[in-house]
Write an enzyme that holds these catalytic residues in place. Sequence first.
Site, short mmCIF file in Angstrom:
data_model
loop_
_atom_site.label_atom_id
_atom_site.label_comp_id
_atom_site.label_asym_id
_atom_site.label_seq_id
_atom_site.Cartn_x
_atom_site.Cartn_y
_atom_site.Cartn_z
CE1 TYR A 69 87.31 37.03 -26.98
CE2 TYR A 69 87.24 34.64 -26.71
CZ TYR A 69 88.04 35.59 -26.32
OH TYR A 69 89.13 35.68 -26.43
CG PHE A 133 105.85 40.43 -50.79
CD1 PHE A 133 106.71 40.40 -52.26
CD2 PHE A 133 105.39 41.01 -50.58
CE1 PHE A 133 106.26 42.17 -52.62
CE2 PHE A 133 104.66 42.13 -50.70
CZ PHE A 133 104.79 42.77 -51.94
CG ASP A 134 106.63 43.77 -48.77
OD1 ASP A 134 105.35 42.35 -48.30
OD2 ASP A 134 105.99 44.62 -48.76
CG ASP A 224 103.73 33.28 -48.42
OD1 ASP A 224 102.42 33.98 -49.19
OD2 ASP A 224 105.07 34.93 -48.31
CB ALA A 226 98.90 35.69 -51.11
CE LYS A 267 97.97 39.96 -50.90
NZ LYS A 267 98.47 40.07 -48.66
CG HIS A 459 108.34 49.21 -48.83
ND1 HIS A 459 108.98 48.20 -47.67
CD2 HIS A 459 107.66 48.65 -48.94
CE1 HIS A 459 108.50 47.15 -47.90
NE2 HIS A 459 107.28 47.17 -48.57
#
Length: 468
Positions: A69, A133-134, A224, A226, A267, A459
């Site tokens: 843990y 992005f979304d 960001d 990714a 990604k 979407h």
Amino acid sequence: MADFAFKVKTVEPITLLSKSERKRKLMECGYNPFGLKSRDVYIDLHTDSGTGALSQDQWAALMLGDEAYSGSRSFDELAKSVETVFGYTKFIPTHQGRGAEKILYPLLVKKLKEGRGHHQQDKKSVFISNFHFDTTAAHVELTGALALNCVIREAYDTQTEHPFKGNMDTGKLKAEINERGADCVAGIIMTVTCNSMGGQPVSMQNMKDVYEIAKHYDIPVIIDSARFAENAYFIKQREAGYGDKSIQTIVTEMYQYGDMMTLSAKKDPMVNIGGILAIRDDMDLYRQVEMMCIVNEGFVSYGGLAGRDIQCLAVGLLEAVDENYLRARIRQVEHFGRLLKEAGIPIQTPVGGHAIFIDAGAMLPHIPAHQFPGQALANELYLEGGVRCAEIGSFLLGRDPETGEQKESECELTRLAIPRRVYSNEQLEYVVDVLTRIKAKAETIPGYDFEYEPALLRHFLARLLPIT
């Protein structure tokens, strides 16, 4: 140099349903490919997120995972990889990239508001990005802030050749800051590569220029991340002064031009689940991040992940910056794009790293933006050939959170995302054949309207009906 960076060791069977079965499956899921079962998909280009094939070293790492843990050996291995690749030492793992966004963006809005006087508390906060992005835009809007995009104009013209269409328009960025006031900007988000604009890279010079602007106004920069490694590869290939530098050296420099980072590890690091939130210098913010990690994700040494997944990510981060792999990866996507252009399919050019983006507005000019040409083309790809993909356009953009009016994208795109180390060139050539058949009957394809429309990130769950 040859593009062979790996060989296949494990295979998975796939099945092509009959056209009548595909039609029934699409109707049952409300004409939204998110609702399709994977067993009913022949070639799945819906996303490159978490869909890649693990390497033998990653499979071996899964067996070494320490499930403690706290104080996990696997966390220590990940810490070494994060510092090696990004140069950051203060980080938490998260279950995926949106876990990092959920923690970070409310804290940045809170910090911004605490710096204002009481009479300014009701001022609207904003985040400015090259292009959100979304999920990023959704997490921004959930804080009550606005998500503003400042990508360069060239990005909206799919036929224009520009080496860095993901670049921030620095003139527009400064104009937005000056108009709204620096005390209203909670953060500047550099998305590398810029997914919504076709997986287009950001140049090193642009990252440096944006960081200098941010420092002038005392605004934090979030990277960001990714597809950070693919962005570094494009810098090496396209930007003067970087051709002889290693991918790792380029990545190290990129992250000097950010104060913090969010990463969907599904990604470029090629794991099936995982994310990272890292802070460079702000110790007070990092301590708040740690507390919110425990509330939202789990203890700071596992962040919602099993130890085996953390161990796998520690390996995947290092594999992501391997130039031989990146060369094979991006050349496959370039080969796919070249075949589509030869077939007369309009695509975003130059080709990005993780996907091909078809200009659905150009391919289906009879379908207006509010009837979602990108979604119409995605549905037709499944009907015609069992290929699943995604819309990146007005359907994804959704409605203005203040007015409820439909946003209209300047680019109506259909994204064919290529999973890493999964499909052969021959399988992608099959997709070219499917699109060629669709192009021949493009004028018969209908637009779509809503049967059911969720209020947020619609979407994913919306149900549609073809307009007859």
